[in-house]
Design an enzyme around this catalytic site. Structure first.
Site, PDB file in Angstrom:
ATOM      1  N   SER A  33      -2.184  -4.213   4.186  1.00  0.00           N
ATOM      2  CA  SER A  33      -1.394  -3.620   3.105  1.00  0.00           C
ATOM      3  C   SER A  33      -0.773  -2.275   3.455  1.00  0.00           C
ATOM      4  O   SER A  33       0.250  -1.899   2.878  1.00  0.00           O
ATOM      5  CB  SER A  33      -2.267  -3.460   1.855  1.00  0.00           C
ATOM      6  OG  SER A  33      -3.388  -2.641   2.123  1.00  0.00           O
TER       7      SER A  33
ATOM      8  N   HIS B  39      -2.419   3.708  -1.667  1.00  0.00           N
ATOM      9  CA  HIS B  39      -1.607   3.150  -0.583  1.00  0.00           C
ATOM     10  C   HIS B  39      -0.475   4.117  -0.217  1.00  0.00           C
ATOM     11  O   HIS B  39      -0.237   5.100  -0.918  1.00  0.00           O
ATOM     12  CB  HIS B  39      -1.039   1.784  -0.986  1.00  0.00           C
ATOM     13  CG  HIS B  39      -1.983   0.662  -0.772  1.00  0.00           C
ATOM     14  ND1 HIS B  39      -2.926   0.309  -1.710  1.00  0.00           N
ATOM     15  CD2 HIS B  39      -2.184  -0.164   0.288  1.00  0.00           C
ATOM     16  CE1 HIS B  39      -3.651  -0.696  -1.243  1.00  0.00           C
ATOM     17  NE2 HIS B  39      -3.222  -1.001  -0.034  1.00  0.00           N
TER      18      HIS B  39
END
Length: 272
Positions: free
Chosen positions: A45, A255
């Site tokens: 990711s 993230h």
């Protein structure tokens, strides 16, 4: 006196002619820029997920954003074709499946993997909960994370060997993990003790050391944007390359931000 002056004049003219600059030599043509005809992006990711508002592709459990760093590398003039097969939930065991995109003609590969093998998702969830309830994430997670981390080098060796066997001419660039937190003041994590944040900083350093050392063992290159620690979620929103919640930066929680994905793409492009 006059005779000596007259003799000196032709000599002075001759010296001037000898020392007068001639036409500049033509510049040597520079080397042609290297181009890559088949780029493949492998990974998890931190490579797959860009801005939260961006269009995504791939299956639901494995989606990737159209503005992640592989997409930005693909847009570079020196990369003529390629494929992004990164997956938002990938672990090392998923890379052989992604590697089906590799061919003997693949000449550039980027790889981001290892974080999910040491429970990045569980660590992120713990710290998010710790924002509103008293949780000691280091005490809860250090032992299992350290145990998992000890298994990652061998798994990375297998991945590098697979890439080398499938695409022996490929240049392989391994991207490190942008830090989520930094030492010192951190307004986003003000309720979390500094020693807990220090553990998270140390963990990012540890996984980056593991992936960098594996890259070096196999002749690959390790890339992490310069001064990444100054652009963690502890920085001002416009300066963040990662984020905790993501509301201020259009990022997925825990993230890279869109700015962080651009910084990683620039680091990769500068490397090639």
């Amino acid at each position: 006196m006059t005779f000596r002056v007259l003799l000196a004049l032709p000599l002075a003219g001759l010296l001037a002619a000898c020392t007068a600059p001639g036409p500049a030599p033509e510049a040597e043509p520079g080397p042609e820029p290297v181009t890559y005809d088949h780029y493949v992006a492998l990974g998890d990711s931190f490579a797959a997920m860009g801005s939260r508002s961006a269009t995504t592709t791939g299956p639901f459990e494995c989606f990737r954003s159209v503005d992640n760093y592989p997409s930005l590398v693909l847009a570079d003039d020196r990369v003529t074709a390629g494929e992004d097969v990164t997956c938002s939930s990938a672990v090392t065991a998923d890379i052989p499946g992604q590697a089906a995109a590799l061919t003997p003609d693949t000449d550039l590969v980027t790889l981001s993997i290892g974080g999910n093998d040491i429970r990045f998702g569980e660590i992120a969830a713990c710290f998010r909960r710790a924002l509103t309830e008293p949780l000691d994430c280091p005490t809860l997670l250090d032992a299992p994370v350290s145990e998992q981390l000890s298994t990652v080098p061998g798994k990375l060796d297998e991945i590098h060997t697979l890439i080398a066997e499938t695409s022996p001419g490929a240049r392989v660039i391994v991207t490190g993990y942008l830090p989520l937190v930094a030492a010192g003041e951190c307004p986003q994590l003000a309720t979390i003790p500094e020693e807990h944040r220090a553990w998270a900083v140390s963990l990012t350093d540890r996984i980056n050391d593991v992936v960098r050392e594996a890259a070096e063992r196999h002749g690959a290159e390790f890339v992490l944007p310069a001064d990444a620690a100054a652009h963690s979620a502890c920085a001002a929103p416009a300066e963040r390359w990662t984020d905790i919640i993501g509301n201020e930066t259009d990022a997925y929680p825990m993230h890279p931000t869109p700015v962080g994905q651009r910084a990683m793409a620039d680091a990769v492009v500068d490397q090639i």
